[in-house]
Design an enzyme around this catalytic site. Structure first.
Site, PDB file in Angstrom:
ATOM      1  CE  LYS A  16      -3.547 128.365 -25.110  1.00 19.41           C
ATOM      2  NZ  LYS A  16      -2.867 127.785 -26.392  1.00 19.41           N
ATOM      3  NE  ARG A  91      -4.729 122.036 -24.589  1.00 23.16           N
ATOM      4  CZ  ARG A  91      -3.771 122.842 -24.083  1.00 23.16           C
ATOM      5  NH1 ARG A  91      -3.897 123.509 -23.307  1.00 23.16           N
ATOM      6  NH2 ARG A  91      -2.699 122.963 -24.909  1.00 23.16           N
ATOM      7  NE  ARG A 130       7.188 128.155 -25.733  1.00 18.24           N
ATOM      8  CZ  ARG A 130       6.179 127.939 -25.552  1.00 18.24           C
ATOM      9  NH1 ARG A 130       5.429 129.043 -24.770  1.00 18.24           N
ATOM     10  NH2 ARG A 130       5.374 126.862 -25.912  1.00 18.24           N
ATOM     11  NE  ARG A 136       6.004 124.282 -23.505  1.00 15.34           N
ATOM     12  CZ  ARG A 136       4.886 124.957 -23.435  1.00 15.34           C
ATOM     13  NH1 ARG A 136       4.605 125.895 -22.916  1.00 15.34           N
ATOM     14  NH2 ARG A 136       3.789 124.481 -23.946  1.00 15.34           N
ATOM     15  NE  ARG A 147       2.513 122.054 -27.927  1.00 13.12           N
ATOM     16  CZ  ARG A 147       3.479 123.246 -27.824  1.00 13.12           C
ATOM     17  NH1 ARG A 147       4.767 122.688 -28.109  1.00 13.12           N
ATOM     18  NH2 ARG A 147       3.088 124.052 -27.157  1.00 13.12           N
TER      19      ARG A 147
END
Ligand code: AP5
Length: 190
Positions: A16, A91, A130, A136, A147
């Site tokens: 996204k 969401r 990532r 992160r 998630r």
């Protein structure tokens, strides 16, 4: 009709953010990412950031009331009058309803919802990669799985919500960034 008010829907790691940044350049309208705004608030240690950080670390959703306020304030800014690419908001059903109300009140309703579908194993690989590069806080396997679960339970029902409003276009999010970008450009132009 030129589509300038759109929403990218999809699980974590679907692309996204990556694709919203590209669409921002081609459509000349701002990307509105609640995830980016919340991370900035956490870094700046604002009241919103202090409240949001524990939810984000666990991969849970930040309460609707907080996110609706943050997104609403952003959408009322001048640059969003030309249009916007929503990334990661809404969401939940209450967020989607609040968004509809806000946009109706501004007489600028949503024009399209692009739903990115990607296989779960591909997603985990992308996010673990990532994690190595960016570090992160919520990119560890346990939080990624959480998630995904939160996405399936609370966000995936929005696919129906937007289908019923005739706004939904499903786009295959698997493949290279370039290939997915081409599919999205076609879905915007259609
Ligand atoms: P948020 O920042 O929105 O995270 P997310 O949905 O988990 O999204 P990601 O950034 O992980 O994935 P993405 O789909 O944007 O993919 P990306 O392009 O980055 O939210 C974080 C947290 O904030 C939430 O868990 C929640 O706590 C809170 N929050 C945010 N919004 C909220 C809301 N509305 N309500 C309540 N809480 C909220 O790509 C991922 C990686 O894959 C990158 O490294 C990228 O380079 C790579 N990649 C992308 N596309 C490809 C491709 N085609 N091939 C190979 N690699 C690719």
């Amino acid at each position: 009709m030129t589509v300038k008010r759109l929403l990218l829907l999809g699980p974590p790691g679907a692309g996204k953010g990556t694709q919203a940044a590209r669409l921002e350049k081609s459509l000349h309208v701002p990307q509105v990412s609640t995830g980016d705004m919340l991370r900035a608030a956490v870094d700046a240690e604002t009241e919103v950031g202090k409240l949001a950080s524990s939810y984000m670390e666990r991969g849970e959703l930040v309460p609707d009331s907080v996110v609706i306020r943050v997104a609403g304030e952003r959408l009322k800014q001048d640059d969003a009058k030309r249009g916007f690419i929503l990334d990661g908001f809404p969401r939940t059903a209450p967020q989607a309803e609040a968004l509809d109300e806000l946009l109706d009140a501004m007489d600028r309703p949503l024009q399209r919802c692009l739903s990115l579908a990607v296989d779960e194993n591909v997603i985990v690989k992308r996010l673990m990669r990532r994690a190595e590069i960016e570090g992160r806080a919520d990119d560890n396997e346990e939080t990624i799985r959480n998630r995904m679960r939160v996405y399936r339970e609370q966000t995936a029902p929005l696919v129906d919500y937007y289908e019923k409003r005739n706004l939904l276009v499903e786009v295959d999010g698997d493949g290279s960034i370039e290939e997915v970008a081409e599919r999205l450009e076609a879905a915007v132009a259609a």
